[in-house]
Design an enzyme around this catalytic site. Structure first.
Site, short mmCIF file in Angstrom:
data_model
loop_
_atom_site.label_atom_id
_atom_site.label_comp_id
_atom_site.label_asym_id
_atom_site.label_seq_id
_atom_site.Cartn_x
_atom_site.Cartn_y
_atom_site.Cartn_z
N THR A 187 -93.11 -12.40 -31.74
CA THR A 187 -92.51 -11.00 -32.22
C THR A 187 -93.24 -9.92 -31.35
OG1 THR A 187 -94.03 -10.92 -33.99
CG2 THR A 187 -92.03 -11.98 -34.42
N THR A 223 -94.79 -6.65 -32.06
CA THR A 223 -95.83 -6.21 -32.11
C THR A 223 -97.17 -7.06 -32.10
OG1 THR A 223 -95.03 -4.49 -33.69
CG2 THR A 223 -97.47 -4.88 -33.70
N CYS A 224 -96.85 -8.22 -32.61
CA CYS A 224 -97.74 -9.30 -32.46
C CYS A 224 -98.22 -9.79 -31.09
CB CYS A 224 -97.25 -10.56 -33.27
SG CYS A 224 -96.83 -10.24 -34.86
N SER A 225 -97.22 -9.96 -30.26
CA SER A 225 -97.38 -10.43 -28.67
C SER A 225 -97.84 -9.14 -28.07
CB SER A 225 -95.96 -10.90 -28.29
OG SER A 225 -95.50 -12.02 -28.87
N VAL A 275 -102.56 -9.76 -30.90
CA VAL A 275 -103.27 -10.61 -30.32
C VAL A 275 -103.89 -10.21 -28.73
CG1 VAL A 275 -102.87 -12.93 -28.82
CG2 VAL A 275 -101.69 -12.67 -31.21
#
EC number: 1.11.1.17
Length: 248
Positions: A47, A49-51, A55
């Site tokens: 997703t 924001t996560c990617s 992370v």
């Protein structure tokens, strides 16, 4: 409203992890017992924001965390092990351990399971980070629920956690270089940075950018062009002068 669990022991849960061609049971007690661990939780693999932020920032600052007493960094999401493995590979996040909370059991026991049915996600982990010492939660940074923002990302980031652990920690320098293949001055520049143990992001003419882009971004027509912490340094000779200035 998600509850802060500082001072409490992390829940005992068994994660189903795929290793090679076999399944392995990984107990949460084994992940945290006798260690100082950072766990950051997020809604889903791949997703935006996560990617794009969560992370990469933890992976980039991982060596600094390790220098400041952290033993492991765990990324947790309500995804299966196959997805988490593929995501870790895509992210090149070698400093982080990806743990699949496939059934959401850990997130539910933490009181951090969020309803994302409106997005077709079902039940997902809420975004937060925590510092765990020998199985006890010392600090939690929990994103605040906001009706206008479905996935806030304000306090669970790597820098906030690092500032909690050691506000005076030495953070890595951000370096980017515009280069082209076969350029001896580019090779010299990269050798200088490597000799000083400085990591850099390289952008190659004809692969990552065009000559027009080089002129537009750097206001220069030649390579290499070096940027350090957003400051335009220039070519190899300018980088040598920058290193000399740092000695004084």
């Amino acid at each position: 409203m998600f509850k802060n669990l500082e001072g409490q022991r992390i829940p005992s849960v068994v994660f189903k992890v795929r290793e090679g061609v076999a399944w392995k049971d990984v107990n949460s007690d084994d992940l945290f017992q006798g260690k100082t661990v950072i766990l950051f939780s997020l809604p889903g693999a791949f997703t935006p924001t996560c990617s794009g932020f969560h992370v990469p920032c933890f992976n980039e600052l991982a060596p600094v965390f390790f220098e400041n007493g952290v033993d492991d960094i765990i990324c947790l999401s309500v995804n299966d092990s196959f997805v988490m493995q593929a995501w870790q590979l895509e992210q090149q996040a070698d400093h982080i351990r990806f743990i699949p909370d496939g059934n959401g059991e850990f997130s539910q026991a933490m009181g951090m399971l969020a309803d994302k049915q409106e997005l077709g996600f079902g039940q997902r982990a809420w975004r937060y980070s925590m510092l765990v010492k020998d199985g006890i939660i010392e600090k939690m940074f929990i994103e605040t629920e906001d009706e206008d923002v479905s996935d806030p990302y304000i306090v669970s980031d790597a820098e906030t956690m690092l500032n909690h652990i050691n506000p005076n920690a030495h953070k890595p320098i951000d370096i980017a270089i515009f280069t082209k293949k076969g350029c001896p001055y580019c090779a010299k520049t990269k050798d200088m940075l490597s000799a000083h143990d400085l990591a850099y992001e390289e952008m190659v003419l004809g692969e990552d950018y065009s000559l027009r882009a080089l002129r537009t971004i750097t206001n220069a027509k030649t390579v290499p062009q070096v940027y350090i912490n957003g400051l335009h340094i220039g070519g190899s000779e300018a980088l040598e002068a920058w290193f000399e200035q740092r000695k004084n």
